[in-house]
Design an enzyme around this catalytic site. Sequence first.
Site, PDB file in Angstrom:
ATOM      1  N   LYS A  74       0.856  -1.179   0.000  1.00 48.28           N
ATOM      2  CA  LYS A  74       0.000   0.000   0.000  1.00 48.28           C
ATOM      3  C   LYS A  74       0.899   1.239   0.000  1.00 48.28           C
ATOM      4  O   LYS A  74       1.952   1.249   0.650  1.00 48.28           O
ATOM      5  CB  LYS A  74      -0.889  -0.019   1.249  1.00 48.28           C
ATOM      6  CG  LYS A  74      -1.911   1.113   1.321  1.00 48.28           C
ATOM      7  CD  LYS A  74      -2.807   0.929   2.562  1.00 48.28           C
ATOM      8  CE  LYS A  74      -3.858   2.017   2.685  1.00 48.28           C
ATOM      9  NZ  LYS A  74      -4.713   1.802   3.877  1.00 48.28           N
ATOM     10  N   SER A 149      -9.643   1.905   2.950  1.00 51.39           N
ATOM     11  CA  SER A 149      -8.752   2.666   2.100  1.00 51.39           C
ATOM     12  C   SER A 149      -7.738   1.814   1.336  1.00 51.39           C
ATOM     13  O   SER A 149      -7.138   2.300   0.375  1.00 51.39           O
ATOM     14  CB  SER A 149      -7.993   3.688   2.954  1.00 51.39           C
ATOM     15  OG  SER A 149      -7.122   3.014   3.848  1.00 51.39           O
ATOM     16  N   SER A 173      -9.792  -0.433   7.108  1.00 51.65           N
ATOM     17  CA  SER A 173      -9.198  -0.240   5.781  1.00 51.65           C
ATOM     18  C   SER A 173      -8.568  -1.474   5.154  1.00 51.65           C
ATOM     19  O   SER A 173      -8.244  -1.455   3.970  1.00 51.65           O
ATOM     20  CB  SER A 173      -8.158   0.876   5.834  1.00 51.65           C
ATOM     21  OG  SER A 173      -8.801   2.126   5.842  1.00 51.65           O
TER      22      SER A 173
END
Lengths: 469, 489
Positions: A74, A149, A173
Amino acid sequence: MYTSLAQIRTDLESGEINLPKLVNNYLETIQEKQHLNAFLEVYEIEAKERAAIIEKKIEAGVAGKLAGMVIGLKDNIVYKGHKVSASSKILAGFESLYSATIVERLLAEDAIIIGRLNCDEFAMGASNENSAFGPVKNALDESRVSGGSSGGAAVSVQAGMCLLSLGSDTGGSIRQPASFCGLYGFKPTYGYVSRYGLIAYASSFDIIGPIAHNIEDLKLVMETIAGSDENDATSVQQAIPSFLQLPKETESKRKFAYIKETLETEGVEPAVKAETEKFLKELISKGHQVDAISFDLLSVMVPVYYTLTTAEASSNLARFAGMHYGFRSQNAVDLESTIKKSRSEGFGPEVKRRIMLGTFVLSSGYYDAYYSKAQKVRRLVKNKTEEIFKNYDFIISPTSPTTAFKIGEKSDNPLAMYLADIFTVHANIAGIPAISIPNGHDTNGLPIGLQIMAPLGKDAALLNLISTL
Amino acid sequence: MNEVNTIDFDKYEAVIGLEVHAQMLTKSKAYCSDPYTYGGEPNTQVSPISLGHPGTLPKHNKAVIENAIKMGIACNCSIASHQYYARKNYFYADLPKGYQITQDKTPICTDGKVSIRMKDGSERHIGITRIHMEEDAGKSMHDQDVYHSLIDLNRAGVPLIEIVSEPDIRAGEEAYQYLSEIRKLVRYLDICDGNMEEGSLRCDANISVRIKGAEAFGTKVEVKNMNSMRNVQRAIDFEIERQITALEKGEKIYQETRNFDAIKGRTLTMRTKEGASDYRYFPEPDLPPLHITETFLESVKMQMPELPAALYEKFTKAIGLSEYDAQVLTENKDIAAYFEGILKHTHNAKAAANWLMVNIKGYLNEQALEINDFALQPAKIAEIISLIDENKISNSAASQRLFPAMLEEHHLSALQLAEKLNLLQESNSDELNKWIADALGKFPEKVEEYKAGKKSLTGLFMGEVMKASKGKADPKAATKLLIEALEKA
């Protein structure tokens, strides 16, 4: 498409495939599925080089335990010599001088990092629509969101662009996009994985965790990355149980609780409710104890979460000021305008909204009414949760009230978007481990996720439970 | 000037509190392992952590915690067993994280006091509100480039303790004495070098005035940028006079921050209250709360040296030095230690104090040396004192000839060197009587005058004896024998 390291290992051993070829396959898939917008950058040359080196190590029998695993990071986890942006314009051009502790640990076990993954800006969002680089599309239905996210982290695994990814979870997330993409997403106990090198959103909530197709790969990666780190004072201080050893417990019947309100809350889609109930019935039929319990703090969970995380975020994001690195406004003329204009132009609307909210709740005159009160309620939630775990081994709920929604559907309604976190924020408020596992589909064929939460530190027990279910 | 002359300053009382920042002499910065030394090439003593790069986290520095506790104990504070760090949020170019890690509601030390001695010998107690740990910011330089301000982040993250006094100080001289005491303590504890010019010890003063006997405080003004102890005193005295004069003129005092201009000797407005920031303090989530155990506290106490107050007590009461001598000798830990070193080898404390304060300090000042650089061991000084006490050498010969010679030849004992230099006194009566007889024989008419009552003539005869003995005659013994001889003559 490979969906486990075990499959890859078998084929590597039989000579069906070799590591350079495997990496090439992934690179091709990434290329093919570029339109999903999962990757912000692909480390093509480097991945190929490492594949060649690790291939030799495999041949020599000296490869690490993640050899053959190709992973994505990420874009809020730093990697020395590589760009990192938290999907924000404000970090334009920034390259990290050091690697996150988990990156060092993954590389030491011969994982190959193939690129960095799109996410909501500074991990603030539940749909990946808050990225400065555009939304990530759900590979099952490209008109729908990936979740967030860690949207890029979920879709990259879902679409076979890498085997596993590392995301971060502040309020859901990892779990929510895993749920939207039909994957396993694990949020460890707070402090069980070092945050050193994770770009902070809300320090006392943030944790790094993996997203994968199966539980065994999650365990292997957790075994590699979890544990104490001298660079993170909030990381676990003592040794933690191994994720790879089978539990010694003889008791096979477990006590599950589900919070009644999580199935009765308005906004829980019928299919989500039905699949969750079906799962509970199966547990009962297997002889486990399943009880409905009441948790009267459910309604305050989202307000507490947004009060505290935005407070921490308002401070954590103060360093992005156009001063020492990243984006600086061309319109700045002095110190004050450098800070104001760089931040105004560099941050997206959701990040600004949260910084302003957090600044407000910490302001003198409002601190006691908001921040202090939310801290007290956080303490209450922790205590109540501990109380539940005195009588139960696990708590079950849907991961999200809905399946993946349409891109643009909620983006004008931040409150509706915040409620998408209603079941997941509990684990971050209490610091406990939680996993989202695939649990059927809705009538559109979209995956539904089931969340299981465990007591503090029972991470290995939770993952082992999934293996045995 | 006329106005000032007609003002009754004694009608007013000043109320002053000091905030002292002391930079810790730790090997590494407060929350990471970067080393720090003053004056390094800009931006060379930094790392991703002190640069506040994304993803970095602070960590505890045990030495800073120990130092803060030491200072707390030295200031008679209570040490908090449970405490947490806090973030103070504000934007500035030399603050890389956009916040400073400090302590807010739970300082490590609270409720202490420091005793100070005024020039007139009176003693005052200044309360200590709190001591807390924090980190320094970098340095902004506005005069190095025409178009830009330059930033040096070497200092960013360097550990500080802030010592906040109660508003117990009433005058510039008290502030001076208080600051001297604080500096003395940090140097004794070896936690800060106490250098105000380099900024490793910094002081801000909160000053207000009120009519004597009034309960309410006047409006407080903060004065900054006083980079020497003398300037702190000057700035405070100026500010008190300014505030009283303003009040007498019927003007209002505004809550503001003022700068001290050392050249003009006056304070000037820097910023007013309207510009004050809301620092939005909240608990630092990146550092777990700190628990100070009894065991840890005891281990810190064990590391502490004897403090100046205890030494002063010992020197005046047990050893019997004058208050002045004790004051001078406890000014500096190493001087006090040297003094105690001499006392291990002689019981003549007064002589030891004099030798240290006069001869040794004189030599060190002349050579610009510190006591730690002084080549002679305390035992050697004790040897000199013993030679004097045993009348083997005169005081003047010891100071003027033996001491300088010993500085050159450390390997010889004081006695060996005195012998070598032929400085030992003759106290043998036979020798002395021979010289006395010669002297008397040389001036028979003076002997008569003496006998007629001119007793002052002993000086003349002693001079002769000294001349004949080449200065080696023990003056005490010789005088006694001389008088006997004159009386008998």
